[in-house]
Design an enzyme around this catalytic site. Structure first.
Site, PDB file in Angstrom:
ATOM      1  N   ARG A  98      -8.522   0.443   4.591  1.00 40.54           N
ATOM      2  CA  ARG A  98      -7.592   1.370   3.934  1.00 40.54           C
ATOM      3  C   ARG A  98      -6.272   0.696   3.590  1.00 40.54           C
ATOM      4  O   ARG A  98      -5.537   1.174   2.728  1.00 40.54           O
ATOM      5  CB  ARG A  98      -7.328   2.588   4.839  1.00 40.54           C
ATOM      6  CG  ARG A  98      -8.501   3.545   4.885  1.00 40.54           C
ATOM      7  CD  ARG A  98      -8.135   4.825   5.581  1.00 40.54           C
ATOM      8  NE  ARG A  98      -6.761   5.175   5.308  1.00 40.54           N
ATOM      9  CZ  ARG A  98      -5.941   5.755   6.162  1.00 40.54           C
ATOM     10  NH1 ARG A  98      -6.353   6.066   7.368  1.00 40.54           N
ATOM     11  NH2 ARG A  98      -4.708   6.043   5.820  1.00 40.54           N
ATOM     12  N   CYS A 126      -4.245   8.525   9.593  1.00 42.43           N
ATOM     13  CA  CYS A 126      -4.421   8.026  10.956  1.00 42.43           C
ATOM     14  C   CYS A 126      -3.960   9.047  11.983  1.00 42.43           C
ATOM     15  O   CYS A 126      -2.933   9.698  11.807  1.00 42.43           O
ATOM     16  CB  CYS A 126      -3.632   6.735  11.145  1.00 42.43           C
ATOM     17  SG  CYS A 126      -4.293   5.379  10.187  1.00 42.43           S
ATOM     18  N   ARG A 132       2.248  14.512  13.300  1.00 46.74           N
ATOM     19  CA  ARG A 132       2.517  14.263  11.878  1.00 46.74           C
ATOM     20  C   ARG A 132       2.681  15.550  11.057  1.00 46.74           C
ATOM     21  O   ARG A 132       1.906  15.827  10.133  1.00 46.74           O
ATOM     22  CB  ARG A 132       1.441  13.351  11.274  1.00 46.74           C
ATOM     23  CG  ARG A 132       1.269  12.080  12.044  1.00 46.74           C
ATOM     24  CD  ARG A 132       0.400  11.083  11.330  1.00 46.74           C
ATOM     25  NE  ARG A 132       1.146  10.273  10.387  1.00 46.74           N
ATOM     26  CZ  ARG A 132       0.612   9.281   9.680  1.00 46.74           C
ATOM     27  NH1 ARG A 132      -0.654   9.007   9.805  1.00 46.74           N
ATOM     28  NH2 ARG A 132       1.342   8.574   8.851  1.00 46.74           N
ATOM     29  N   LYS A 142       0.824  -1.207   0.000  1.00 41.83           N
ATOM     30  CA  LYS A 142       0.000   0.000   0.000  1.00 41.83           C
ATOM     31  C   LYS A 142       0.863   1.264   0.000  1.00 41.83           C
ATOM     32  O   LYS A 142       0.630   2.183  -0.783  1.00 41.83           O
ATOM     33  CB  LYS A 142      -0.910  -0.003   1.237  1.00 41.83           C
ATOM     34  CG  LYS A 142      -1.768   1.218   1.352  1.00 41.83           C
ATOM     35  CD  LYS A 142      -2.099   1.551   2.795  1.00 41.83           C
ATOM     36  CE  LYS A 142      -1.401   2.759   3.222  1.00 41.83           C
ATOM     37  NZ  LYS A 142      -1.341   3.364   4.396  1.00 41.83           N
ATOM     38  N   ASN A 143       1.880   1.306   0.854  1.00 34.68           N
ATOM     39  CA  ASN A 143       2.657   2.550   0.969  1.00 34.68           C
ATOM     40  C   ASN A 143       3.495   2.851  -0.281  1.00 34.68           C
ATOM     41  O   ASN A 143       3.865   4.001  -0.503  1.00 34.68           O
ATOM     42  CB  ASN A 143       3.549   2.515   2.209  1.00 34.68           C
ATOM     43  CG  ASN A 143       2.746   2.725   3.483  1.00 34.68           C
ATOM     44  OD1 ASN A 143       1.559   3.052   3.429  1.00 34.68           O
ATOM     45  ND2 ASN A 143       3.386   2.529   4.624  1.00 34.68           N
ATOM     46  N   ASP A 173       4.787   0.439  12.051  1.00 36.44           N
ATOM     47  CA  ASP A 173       3.516  -0.135  11.596  1.00 36.44           C
ATOM     48  C   ASP A 173       3.283  -1.547  12.141  1.00 36.44           C
ATOM     49  O   ASP A 173       2.170  -2.058  12.085  1.00 36.44           O
ATOM     50  CB  ASP A 173       3.461  -0.169  10.052  1.00 36.44           C
ATOM     51  CG  ASP A 173       3.275   1.220   9.465  1.00 36.44           C
ATOM     52  OD1 ASP A 173       2.888   2.141  10.204  1.00 36.44           O
ATOM     53  OD2 ASP A 173       3.516   1.387   8.252  1.00 36.44           O
TER      54      ASP A 173
END
Ligand code: UD1
Length: 415
Positions: free
Chosen positions: A393, A113, A118, A18-19, A301
């Protein structure tokens, strides 16, 4: 809803990362022509980005479950759909990609998230060093330039997002850009490989110094996204937590070295093959300490699923979260299932209990949601997890994959 205490056994195939996908999709704007992307995970963040590209004038054909063709030649806009963009973190990659192609970009402050402050100061600092003029007001980032020029940029903090955003903008800048203290995550290498396939000249991705020699223009390509190391790691941990035995396929085992090393330390048998890994759990894992670090360290993660495993391991483990300051919120949920956890700032002390018990819990963010699934799989009785759209997601066909491994999980409508 999960009925727990069933061992995971069998084989599971891991989807694309995904990333990496969420960086590669905005990067197709730089191609200004047709790209075919394979091994694309059809998770919500990817479909949001796909919709954003269509709204901007991109043409997308779905060729297969995990393969799409994107033609970005017709994109003329330099701004993106604000509502969609706010739903996810990775919309910030449009900043570098749009600046590179159109010399201007309008992007909202990213969502995603809630795991800490961030900031995106390093993205801004990097793009400004390349010659962008940036104004931030009312939650909108407006960037423009007369022409980007290569520069030497030192990142104060190792940042995946900032490293990729600077790479995107620098591909067609005049001269050479050097990113020092760059992030080394496999997503960086994959995005650099994709950009090089478009005709960019990027060297050093995967080390802490990346050099990008600006080229005149980029074109299309065919590219396959790397496997998702976080999804793979989650299945590895879920296997250990259910005392199971699973072959995890379509992965790059070296991307999982930090997770494999910890699992081995906990007594899990890990056998690596060329593109798969077999995970065979003992009757009870032993507690270890973990500290999250940028790649190749233990990934933040994976901190949440790993903490679930620690909560049912023998002994006491200490978890130190050094990347994001509020990535412990889910512990309140885990405690409802009987976990014994004490939190002191960014450090958690987890005293293993013989088993967790099912309870109604809440997914506080994407990876915390995955951690709740691991908790539900290992727990005795029924666990219901609400707010599972977070999990969608980042995890493709989660229930289907888990059912194939022998777990009892189903999606139910919230009353
Ligand atoms: C990415 C990943 C996310 C992963 C994280 C760390 C994507 C879409 N998300 O997030 O899954 O958990 O890397 O591996 O790829 N920071 C600053 N200023 C900035 C940017 C970051 O101070 O401008 C700080 C952050 O607050 C954090 C650290 O740097 O403490 C690392 O963040 P970063 O690597 O940028 O994470 P993301 O790119 O948001």
């Amino acid at each position: 809803m999960i009925e727990g205490s069933h061992k995971l056994t069998g084989e599971v195939s891991i989807s694309g990362a995904k990333n990496a996908a969420v960086a590669i999709l905005p990067a197709t704007i730089l191609a200004g022509s047709t790209c075919t992307i394979k091994n694309l995970p059809m998770v919500k963040d990817v479909t949001y980005l796909r919709d954003m590209l269509i709204q901007m004038g991109g043409k997308i054909h779905i060729l297969d479950n995990d393969k799409i063709r994107i033609d970005t030649s017709g994109i003329a806009a330099h701004n993106i759909d604000l509502e969609l963009a706010k739903k996810m973190r990775a919309s910030y990659y449009f900043l570098g990609a749009l600046l590179g192609r159109f010399k201007k970009a309008e992007v909202p402050f990213p969502g995603g998230c809630d795991i800490g402050v961030r900031p995106i100061d390093l993205h801004i600092k990097g793009l400004e060093a390349l010659g962008a003029k940036i104004k931030i007001s009312h939650g909108l980032i407006k960037a423009k330039t007369d022409g980007l020029k290569g520069a030497r940029i030192y990142l104060d903090v190792v940042s995946v997002g900032a490293t990729i955003n600077i790479m995107l903008a620098a591909c067609t800048a005049k001269g050479t850009t050097t990113i020092e203290n760059a992030a080394k995550e496999p997503y960086i290498v994959d995005t650099a490989n994709f950009l090089n396939a478009l005709g960019a000249n990027i060297k050093g991705a995967g080390t802490d110094v990346i050099k990008i020699k600006g080229v005149e223009s980029l074109g299309g390509c065919e590219y396959s996204v790397i496997p998702d190391q976080v999804e793979a790691g989650t299945y590895m941990i879920a296997t250990a937590a259910t005392r199971g035995d699973v072959l995890i396929k379509n992965i790059i085992p070296t991307h999982l070295d930090a997770v494999s090393a910890k699992l081995r330390e906990m007594g899990v048998e890990i056998t690596e093959y060329e593109d798969s890994v077999r995970v065979k759990a003992p009757s009870r894992t032993k507690a270890v300490n973990i500290k999250t670090m940028p790649y190749p360290g233990f990934p933040t993660d994976m901190q949440q699923p790993m903490s679930v495993l620690l909560s049912v391991s023998e002994g006491t483990g200490i978890v130190t979260e050094s990347i994001f300051e509020s990535r412990f919120k889910y512990f309140e949920e885990l405690k409802k299932m009987g976990a014994k956890i004490k939190i002191e700032g960014r450090v958690a002390v987890i005293e293993g209990v013989p088993k967790l018990t099912g309870a109604p819990v809440y997914a506080t963010d994407l990876r915390a949601g995955a951690a709740m699934v691991v908790a539900g799989l290992t727990a005795e009785g029924k666990t219901t997890i609400s707010n599972v759209s977070y999990i969608d997601r980042g995890y493709e066909r989660l229930e289907e994959k888990l059912i194939n491994l022998g777990s009892r999980i189903r999606r139910i409508e919230e009353k």
